[in-house]
Design a protein around this motif. Structure first.
Motif, PDB file in Angstrom:
ATOM      1  N   UNK A  58       0.814  -1.220   0.000  1.00  0.00           N
ATOM      2  CA  UNK A  58       0.000   0.000   0.000  1.00  0.00           C
ATOM      3  C   UNK A  58       0.848   1.271   0.000  1.00  0.00           C
ATOM      4  N   UNK A  59       2.145   1.142   0.165  1.00  0.00           N
ATOM      5  CA  UNK A  59       3.008   2.322   0.129  1.00  0.00           C
ATOM      6  C   UNK A  59       3.269   2.710  -1.319  1.00  0.00           C
ATOM      7  N   UNK A  60       3.644   3.959  -1.530  1.00  0.00           N
ATOM      8  CA  UNK A  60       3.830   4.483  -2.881  1.00  0.00           C
ATOM      9  C   UNK A  60       4.950   3.797  -3.652  1.00  0.00           C
ATOM     10  N   UNK A  61       5.978   3.322  -2.933  1.00  0.00           N
ATOM     11  CA  UNK A  61       7.093   2.678  -3.623  1.00  0.00           C
ATOM     12  C   UNK A  61       7.886   1.819  -2.651  1.00  0.00           C
ATOM     13  N   UNK A  62       8.702   0.948  -3.224  1.00  0.00           N
ATOM     14  CA  UNK A  62       9.617   0.153  -2.413  1.00  0.00           C
ATOM     15  C   UNK A  62      10.620   1.035  -1.696  1.00  0.00           C
ATOM     16  N   UNK A  63      10.990   2.156  -2.339  1.00  0.00           N
ATOM     17  CA  UNK A  63      11.936   3.081  -1.717  1.00  0.00           C
ATOM     18  C   UNK A  63      11.323   3.707  -0.460  1.00  0.00           C
ATOM     19  N   UNK A  64      10.035   3.983  -0.506  1.00  0.00           N
ATOM     20  CA  UNK A  64       9.354   4.556   0.658  1.00  0.00           C
ATOM     21  C   UNK A  64       9.366   3.557   1.815  1.00  0.00           C
ATOM     22  N   UNK A  65       9.090   2.297   1.525  1.00  0.00           N
ATOM     23  CA  UNK A  65       9.137   1.251   2.550  1.00  0.00           C
ATOM     24  C   UNK A  65      10.546   1.149   3.111  1.00  0.00           C
TER      25      UNK A  65
END
Length: 169
Positions: A58-65
């Motif tokens: 549900x996060x905008x990107x893997x980088x955000x996670x």
């Protein structure tokens, strides 16, 4: 552990999906390893992100996670966010003062209660990871929101997006 606290903890455990029970177990281990007396909302968020692919999705990107996990790891090694030796409070704590669970911060208890309420609104007997994430992201002033925001996640927008989403949990 008092008899009331043991009942509260048993009630909590019975209302979790297998996946969310694993998250709680991971948060409990993380708190112990970190030298914290209580599971707090940041422990719950950390364990959710590590173990639940639906939550990560549900996060905008893997980088955000990765940024969120980076803050959480810094915290667990004693660098960055410093909460050691303090009890997490949040704006929603007053709603659940009576629900004392040994080994849980008031903010974490409030988050779990909110996850159960969200599941019940969907007609489910047990709460899942997305229920908990929605409540964590909604809980202004909790440690999980502080981590999310420091990592560049708009917690309010995340909670709003999750509240509009229907899932089977």
């Amino acid at each position: 552990m008092s008899e009331q606290s043991a009942r509260n903890r048993s009630d909590l455990d019975a209302r979790l999906t297998v996946e969310l029970a694993s998250v709680v177990s991971g948060a409990r281990r993380r708190a112990h390893r970190d030298g914290d007396e209580r599971i707090d909302t940041a422990h719950l968020l950390h364990s959710l992100l590590e173990s639940d692919p639906e939550v990560r999705a549900v996060f905008d990107s893997g980088a955000q996670v990765a940024r969120v996990l980076g803050y959480l790891v810094q915290r667990s090694i004693g660098y960055g966010l410093r909460w050691y030796g303090t009890v997490e409070e949040s704006g929603t704590v007053s709603l659940v003062r009576a629900a004392v669970v040994t080994g849980w911060s008031p903010g974490a208890v409030a988050a779990m209660k909110g996850a159960f309420d969200r599941a019940a609104q969907r007609g489910q007997a047990q709460a899942g990871g997305l229920d908990l994430l929605l409540v964590l992201a909604s809980q202004r002033g909790c440690r999980a929101v502080e981590v999310l925001e420091r990592a560049g996640v708009d917690a309010e927008a995340l909670a709003e997006r999750l509240s509009r989403t229907s899932w089977q949990g």
